[in-house]
Write a protein that holds these residues in place. Structure first.
Motif, PDB file in Angstrom:
ATOM      1  N   MET A   1       0.846  -1.192   0.000  1.00  0.00           N
ATOM      2  CA  MET A   1       0.000   0.000   0.000  1.00  0.00           C
ATOM      3  C   MET A   1       0.886   1.247   0.000  1.00  0.00           C
ATOM      4  SD  MET A   1      -3.323  -0.565   0.152  1.00  0.00           S
ATOM      5  CE  MET A   1      -4.434  -1.925   0.470  1.00  0.00           C
ATOM      6  N   SER A   2       0.364   2.314  -0.602  1.00  0.00           N
ATOM      7  CA  SER A   2       1.084   3.583  -0.585  1.00  0.00           C
ATOM      8  C   SER A   2       0.771   4.338   0.687  1.00  0.00           C
ATOM      9  CB  SER A   2       0.663   4.434  -1.791  1.00  0.00           C
ATOM     10  OG  SER A   2      -0.716   4.724  -1.705  1.00  0.00           O
ATOM     11  N   ALA A   3       1.575   5.368   0.955  1.00  0.00           N
ATOM     12  CA  ALA A   3       1.305   6.235   2.099  1.00  0.00           C
ATOM     13  C   ALA A   3       0.050   7.038   1.824  1.00  0.00           C
ATOM     14  CB  ALA A   3       2.498   7.162   2.323  1.00  0.00           C
ATOM     15  N   PRO A   4      -0.588   7.570   2.853  1.00  0.00           N
ATOM     16  CA  PRO A   4      -1.851   8.278   2.669  1.00  0.00           C
ATOM     17  C   PRO A   4      -1.687   9.558   1.857  1.00  0.00           C
ATOM     18  CG  PRO A   4      -1.378   7.918   5.016  1.00  0.00           C
ATOM     19  CD  PRO A   4      -0.185   7.469   4.253  1.00  0.00           C
ATOM     20  N   ALA A   5      -2.227   9.560   0.677  1.00  0.00           N
ATOM     21  CA  ALA A   5      -2.057  10.697  -0.221  1.00  0.00           C
ATOM     22  C   ALA A   5      -2.697  11.959   0.329  1.00  0.00           C
ATOM     23  CB  ALA A   5      -2.650  10.368  -1.584  1.00  0.00           C
ATOM     24  N   ALA A   6      -3.785  11.794   1.107  1.00  0.00           N
ATOM     25  CA  ALA A   6      -4.523  12.971   1.580  1.00  0.00           C
ATOM     26  C   ALA A   6      -3.774  13.740   2.660  1.00  0.00           C
ATOM     27  CB  ALA A   6      -5.884  12.544   2.119  1.00  0.00           C
ATOM     28  N   GLY A  17      10.725  -0.638   5.001  1.00  0.00           N
ATOM     29  CA  GLY A  17      10.031  -1.900   4.774  1.00  0.00           C
ATOM     30  C   GLY A  17       9.183  -2.374   5.925  1.00  0.00           C
ATOM     31  N   SER A  18       9.512  -1.996   7.201  1.00  0.00           N
ATOM     32  CA  SER A  18       8.753  -2.508   8.331  1.00  0.00           C
ATOM     33  C   SER A  18       7.464  -1.735   8.571  1.00  0.00           C
ATOM     34  CB  SER A  18       9.607  -2.466   9.606  1.00  0.00           C
ATOM     35  OG  SER A  18      10.001  -1.144   9.907  1.00  0.00           O
ATOM     36  N   LEU A  19       7.207  -0.692   7.798  1.00  0.00           N
ATOM     37  CA  LEU A  19       5.968   0.077   7.909  1.00  0.00           C
ATOM     38  C   LEU A  19       5.147  -0.184   6.659  1.00  0.00           C
ATOM     39  CD1 LEU A  19       4.709   2.143   9.926  1.00  0.00           C
ATOM     40  CD2 LEU A  19       5.500   3.935   8.376  1.00  0.00           C
ATOM     41  N   ARG A  20       3.967  -0.818   6.837  1.00  0.00           N
ATOM     42  CA  ARG A  20       3.146  -1.233   5.694  1.00  0.00           C
ATOM     43  C   ARG A  20       1.789  -0.541   5.788  1.00  0.00           C
ATOM     44  NH1 ARG A  20       5.301  -4.973   8.412  1.00  0.00           N
ATOM     45  NH2 ARG A  20       3.384  -5.829   9.308  1.00  0.00           N
ATOM     46  N   GLY A  25      -4.076   6.720   6.015  1.00  0.00           N
ATOM     47  CA  GLY A  25      -4.063   7.016   7.434  1.00  0.00           C
ATOM     48  C   GLY A  25      -3.937   5.817   8.336  1.00  0.00           C
ATOM     49  N   LEU A  26      -3.681   4.617   7.810  1.00  0.00           N
ATOM     50  CA  LEU A  26      -3.602   3.419   8.639  1.00  0.00           C
ATOM     51  C   LEU A  26      -2.440   2.543   8.179  1.00  0.00           C
ATOM     52  CD1 LEU A  26      -4.807   1.587  10.867  1.00  0.00           C
ATOM     53  CD2 LEU A  26      -6.269   0.576   9.094  1.00  0.00           C
ATOM     54  N   ALA A  27      -1.517   2.260   9.103  1.00  0.00           N
ATOM     55  CA  ALA A  27      -0.347   1.446   8.785  1.00  0.00           C
ATOM     56  C   ALA A  27      -0.091   0.428   9.871  1.00  0.00           C
ATOM     57  CB  ALA A  27       0.886   2.338   8.599  1.00  0.00           C
ATOM     58  N   VAL A  28       0.627  -0.637   9.509  1.00  0.00           N
ATOM     59  CA  VAL A  28       1.066  -1.671  10.446  1.00  0.00           C
ATOM     60  C   VAL A  28       2.579  -1.655  10.480  1.00  0.00           C
ATOM     61  CG1 VAL A  28       1.208  -4.163  10.852  1.00  0.00           C
ATOM     62  CG2 VAL A  28      -0.954  -3.139  10.142  1.00  0.00           C
ATOM     63  N   VAL A  29       3.139  -1.788  11.683  1.00  0.00           N
ATOM     64  CA  VAL A  29       4.587  -1.787  11.825  1.00  0.00           C
ATOM     65  C   VAL A  29       5.033  -3.080  12.504  1.00  0.00           C
ATOM     66  CG1 VAL A  29       4.640  -0.684  14.100  1.00  0.00           C
ATOM     67  CG2 VAL A  29       6.578  -0.383  12.545  1.00  0.00           C
ATOM     68  N   GLY A  30       6.250  -3.528  12.180  1.00  0.00           N
ATOM     69  CA  GLY A  30       6.846  -4.665  12.854  1.00  0.00           C
ATOM     70  C   GLY A  30       6.428  -6.003  12.296  1.00  0.00           C
ATOM     71  N   PRO A  31       6.906  -7.082  12.915  1.00  0.00           N
ATOM     72  CA  PRO A  31       6.635  -8.434  12.411  1.00  0.00           C
ATOM     73  C   PRO A  31       5.166  -8.813  12.539  1.00  0.00           C
ATOM     74  CG  PRO A  31       7.718  -8.531  14.556  1.00  0.00           C
ATOM     75  CD  PRO A  31       7.750  -7.094  14.137  1.00  0.00           C
ATOM     76  N   ASP A  32       4.659  -9.481  11.539  1.00  0.00           N
ATOM     77  CA  ASP A  32       3.275  -9.977  11.541  1.00  0.00           C
ATOM     78  C   ASP A  32       3.205 -11.155  10.576  1.00  0.00           C
ATOM     79  OD1 ASP A  32       0.530 -10.196  11.975  1.00  0.00           O
ATOM     80  OD2 ASP A  32       0.012  -8.632  10.517  1.00  0.00           O
ATOM     81  N   PRO A  33       3.939 -12.247  10.872  1.00  0.00           N
ATOM     82  CA  PRO A  33       4.069 -13.342   9.904  1.00  0.00           C
ATOM     83  C   PRO A  33       2.757 -13.998   9.509  1.00  0.00           C
ATOM     84  CG  PRO A  33       4.905 -13.979  12.078  1.00  0.00           C
ATOM     85  CD  PRO A  33       4.687 -12.499  12.120  1.00  0.00           C
ATOM     86  N   ILE A  66       8.948   4.431  11.868  1.00  0.00           N
ATOM     87  CA  ILE A  66       7.893   5.370  12.265  1.00  0.00           C
ATOM     88  C   ILE A  66       8.422   6.799  12.271  1.00  0.00           C
ATOM     89  CG2 ILE A  66       6.356   6.038  14.143  1.00  0.00           C
ATOM     90  CD1 ILE A  66       6.260   3.080  14.946  1.00  0.00           C
ATOM     91  N   THR A  67       9.552   7.000  12.900  1.00  0.00           N
ATOM     92  CA  THR A  67      10.082   8.356  13.053  1.00  0.00           C
ATOM     93  C   THR A  67      10.579   8.942  11.735  1.00  0.00           C
ATOM     94  OG1 THR A  67      12.247   7.447  13.684  1.00  0.00           O
ATOM     95  CG2 THR A  67      10.695   7.974  15.459  1.00  0.00           C
TER      96      THR A  67
END
Length: 433
Positions: A1-6, A17-20, A25-33, A66-67
């Motif tokens: 997914m792309s970053a929130p365009a708005a 890569g660890s931020l998906r 406006g909604l992302a997941v970070v870290g491992p989630d196998p 994230i930062t």
């Protein structure tokens, strides 16, 4: 997914890569196998003008993701919600008197925007909500953090429920849970309740709180003490038994209905989502090891009346309604009740509220045929066979027939039940830590 365009202008900057990104406006970070975090996070409602990041920071590279990404995305007027366990927990005093050396405080100063983060663990609750047992905190630059409730989205009943939880003492323990309030006997066991307990997986309803009564292995709490606690709540609450008899909670709801002058509803088990994301009630055994789905999910207890199902159970789907009963065969109807299914002649039993109030512990499905003391006529066999065929294997494994000889009438007409169908194990919610 792309970053929130708005949320930003100009060329998009690739995210680490660890931020998906799941959506704007909604992302997941870290491992989630197994993808569990992503599935749960996708159901959390997005907030206008808020970037939400959910997941687990497993190392410095995840926090760096994230930062690095958020300063680009967070524009003036935009806030950040971190569904990351411990992101709002103070790690110690900062350099100034009002500084908070938590990750969320540092991020708030970096992006110069409000950051909401949990003080301790945060859970992803089925149905699309986030729950922080120690509370959410709002950070704004160098200002001291401000408490911001326990739940996101924040329901209107939260303040009332959490006030009751904080002020209940004595022999009764009341604790806040994602869907509302959990009331059970006090125990000297200091082992903390696990977030894997299925109580923490009950979906939160913004319109009303769920009150869970009991805890497997402890025995029922005092009814008077529970009534005194619940009397301070809104009549819209949904009561549910957990390791205590269903009849106890039904009687409690009937008492409250009389006090409040308003019907009170009771779930026949812990509200949960089935495989098709439909809300059903899972009745849990007193030892907490097994569960099953009764035909009736929710009962309405009105003052001076026996409990009745709120909606027709699936076991009668497609049958013609005959008032509170459904036509099963010529001359025979089936009436769903709190304890099970009453198969009776079409014009018999209308005045037998005593039978509708039969005691049940909620661990078995009773199929009552005719009236007590009267043998079941042989001609009811066809109707019974058709009814039993509508039950799930799990329900059939937990069925008790009254009178006993009814079992003989239907045994030869139905397939055997798979072994262990009545002792399926239960599990709790996903966590983002």
């Amino acid at each position: 997914m792309s970053a929130p365009a708005a949320l930003h202008d100009g060329p998009r900057r690739p995210s680490p890569g660890s931020l998906r990104w799941l959506a704007d406006g909604l992302a997941v970070v870290g491992p989630d196998p197994a993808g569990v975090v992503a599935v749960g996070a996708a159901l959390v409602p997005t907030e206008p003008g808020v970037v939400t990041v959910v997941g687990e920071v497993a190392g410095p590279e995840d926090w760096a993701a994230i930062t690095e990404a958020l300063p680009v995305l967070v524009q003036p007027g935009t806030a950040v919600r971190l569904g990351i366990s411990g992101a709002g927990t103070a790690l110690g005093p900062g350099a100034g008197p009002d500084r908070d050396a938590s990750p969320a405080a540092a991020l708030s100063r970096q992006v110069q925007a409000d950051v909401y983060a949990p003080d301790g663990p945060v859970l992803i609750v089925p149905g699309g909500s986030l729950y922080a047992d120690a509370g959410w905190r709002r950070f704004n630059g160098f200002e001291p953090p401000v408490p911001s409730g326990l739940r996101h989205p924040r329901p209107g009943w939260e303040a009332e429920i959490d006030t009751v939880a904080r002020h209940t003492a004595g022999a009764l323990r009341a604790r806040s849970v994602p869907a509302g309030l959990w009331v059970h006997r006090q125990t000297v066991d200091r082992t903390p309740v696990s977030y894997d307990d299925p109580v923490y997986a009950i979906p939160a309803d913004s319109g009303r709180a769920v009150v869970v009564v009991g805890r497997p292995g402890l025995g029922p709490p005092g009814v008077g003490a529970v009534r005194a606690v619940l009397d301070a709540l809104d009549p819209s609450v949904l009561l549910t038994p957990y390791g205590v008899p269903l009849s106890m909670v039904v009687d409690l709801a009937s008492d409250l209905a009389g006090m409040w002058g308003s019907p009170v509803e009771v779930a026949t088990g812990l509200p949960t989502l089935d495989g098709e994301h439909r809300l059903v009630s899972a009745a849990v055994d007193p030892d907490g090891e097994g569960w099953w789905i009764p035909p009736v999910s929710v009962l309405r207890c009105a003052p001076g009346r026996p409990p009745v199902p709120v909606t027709p159970p699936t076991v009668v789907a497609g049958l013609t309604s005959e008032g509170d009963a459904y036509r099963l065969a010529p001359g025979w109807v089936v009436e769903p009740t709190a304890w099970g299914l009453w198969v009776r002649p079409q014009h018999v039993g209308h005045d037998r509220d005593d039978l509708r109030r039969r005691h049940t512990d909620g661990t078995r499905l009773t199929i009552l045929v005719g009236l007590p003391g009267q043998p079941a006529p042989p001609e009811v066999r066809t109707a019974l066979s058709a009814l039993v065929a509508r039950l799930t294997p799990q329900q059939r494994a937990r069925t008790t027939f009254v009178p006993d000889e009814v079992e003989v009438l239907v045994r030869a007409s139905n397939d055997p039940v798979p072994a262990g169908a009545d002792r399926e194990r239960i599990s709790g919610p996903s966590s983002a830590r």
